[in-house]
Write a protein that holds these residues in place. Sequence first.
Motif, mmCIF file in Angstrom:
data_model
loop_
_atom_site.group_PDB
_atom_site.id
_atom_site.type_symbol
_atom_site.label_atom_id
_atom_site.label_comp_id
_atom_site.label_asym_id
_atom_site.label_seq_id
_atom_site.Cartn_x
_atom_site.Cartn_y
_atom_site.Cartn_z
ATOM 1 N N ASN A 78 39.957 23.428 -4.296
ATOM 2 C CA ASN A 78 41.075 22.492 -4.341
ATOM 3 C C ASN A 78 40.774 21.328 -3.403
ATOM 4 O OD1 ASN A 78 42.156 23.138 -1.568
ATOM 5 N ND2 ASN A 78 42.498 25.133 -2.530
ATOM 6 N N LYS A 79 41.692 20.398 -3.304
ATOM 7 C CA LYS A 79 41.476 19.232 -2.439
ATOM 8 C C LYS A 79 42.336 19.276 -1.170
ATOM 9 C CE LYS A 79 40.182 15.270 -3.797
ATOM 10 N NZ LYS A 79 40.072 13.896 -4.315
ATOM 11 N N ASP A 85 36.368 18.635 2.207
ATOM 12 C CA ASP A 85 36.267 17.186 2.432
ATOM 13 C C ASP A 85 35.649 16.509 1.215
ATOM 14 O OD1 ASP A 85 37.281 16.970 5.148
ATOM 15 O OD2 ASP A 85 35.483 18.044 5.749
ATOM 16 N N TYR A 86 36.276 16.626 0.076
ATOM 17 C CA TYR A 86 35.755 15.988 -1.127
ATOM 18 C C TYR A 86 36.096 14.499 -1.127
ATOM 19 C CZ TYR A 86 35.252 20.757 -2.930
ATOM 20 O OH TYR A 86 34.906 22.077 -3.108
ATOM 21 N N VAL A 91 38.148 15.247 -8.600
ATOM 22 C CA VAL A 91 39.537 15.415 -9.026
ATOM 23 C C VAL A 91 39.866 16.904 -9.076
ATOM 24 C CG1 VAL A 91 39.662 13.254 -10.316
ATOM 25 C CG2 VAL A 91 38.819 15.312 -11.449
ATOM 26 N N GLU A 92 41.158 17.204 -9.046
ATOM 27 C CA GLU A 92 41.633 18.586 -8.967
ATOM 28 C C GLU A 92 42.486 18.921 -10.182
ATOM 29 O OE1 GLU A 92 44.227 21.276 -5.751
ATOM 30 O OE2 GLU A 92 44.172 19.102 -5.619
ATOM 31 N N MET A 198 40.476 24.189 -9.974
ATOM 32 C CA MET A 198 39.092 23.748 -10.073
ATOM 33 C C MET A 198 39.026 22.324 -9.557
ATOM 34 S SD MET A 198 37.490 25.163 -13.669
ATOM 35 C CE MET A 198 38.334 23.963 -14.695
ATOM 36 N N VAL A 199 37.937 21.985 -8.898
ATOM 37 C CA VAL A 199 37.661 20.586 -8.581
ATOM 38 C C VAL A 199 36.503 20.152 -9.469
ATOM 39 C CG1 VAL A 199 38.550 20.586 -6.237
ATOM 40 C CG2 VAL A 199 36.185 21.266 -6.629
ATOM 41 N N CYS A 200 36.578 18.914 -9.948
ATOM 42 C CA CYS A 200 35.605 18.452 -10.935
ATOM 43 C C CYS A 200 35.044 17.083 -10.555
ATOM 44 C CB CYS A 200 36.253 18.352 -12.311
ATOM 45 S SG CYS A 200 36.967 19.915 -12.917
#
Length: 235
Positions: A78-79, A85-86, A91-92, A198-200
């Motif tokens: 997640n963010k 630290d994305y 994006v989440e 998910m983070v993408c």
Amino acid sequence: MVKLGYLILFLSLSCTAEISILSFEIPGLHQKDGEGSYDKIIKALIYPEEEINILLVPPARAKSQFAQCLNCCLSPSNKNPDFYDYGDDVVETLPMNLAKVYIFTRRFTKEIRNGIEGLKGKVVGVRRGMPYGKRFYSANLNLDTVSTLSQNFAKLDRERVDAVVAYVPDAYVFFDEMDMRGYPHAIDYPISIHPDAMVCRGVSEDFLKAFNYHMKYYQSSGKLKKILGKSYVLP
């Protein structure tokens, strides 16, 4: 003729485009046999534009590969800035579930109710590559790092560590599989809560919309809770 060749090549690549879902092994959620709850949720997504390929890799490697890949996602993640630290290029999605981080102590001992403070001066078992939050790591605890939950709790039983920090539902699924019970933990006091989204990076807006619609439908229809079963974590 050259332009036509490039067009054919472009169309060929487009038709074989693939979204890689990098995941790491979590009992009951992402598994080698592809039968984990999160595996099933992702594979049930209907998205004909691109093939979706779930790749199971060790946690630390999953993170490093995600940092370099394109048209890919990392699950679960997640963010939340307490964990990651994305950059703005990441994006989440909507979460598939919640995960809660608990402190487990040896059988027939008292649970630790004062969180991270209660771990100071103790040897704490953790799993390599798993995120426990910046507050946890900034506490400068005496960490004993291994690769699996099985190793963590074996060390706890043998009194080689004083406590184990682990995620639920992962730990509960592991206990069920191994027929193990009785590790005290303060059920109302998780030290962190981690939305399992998910983070993408580099995926299309259409994919994100499709996945989020998929999650909203699964939540409202009750399918999500049914698939998660014992892995479902109450908000």
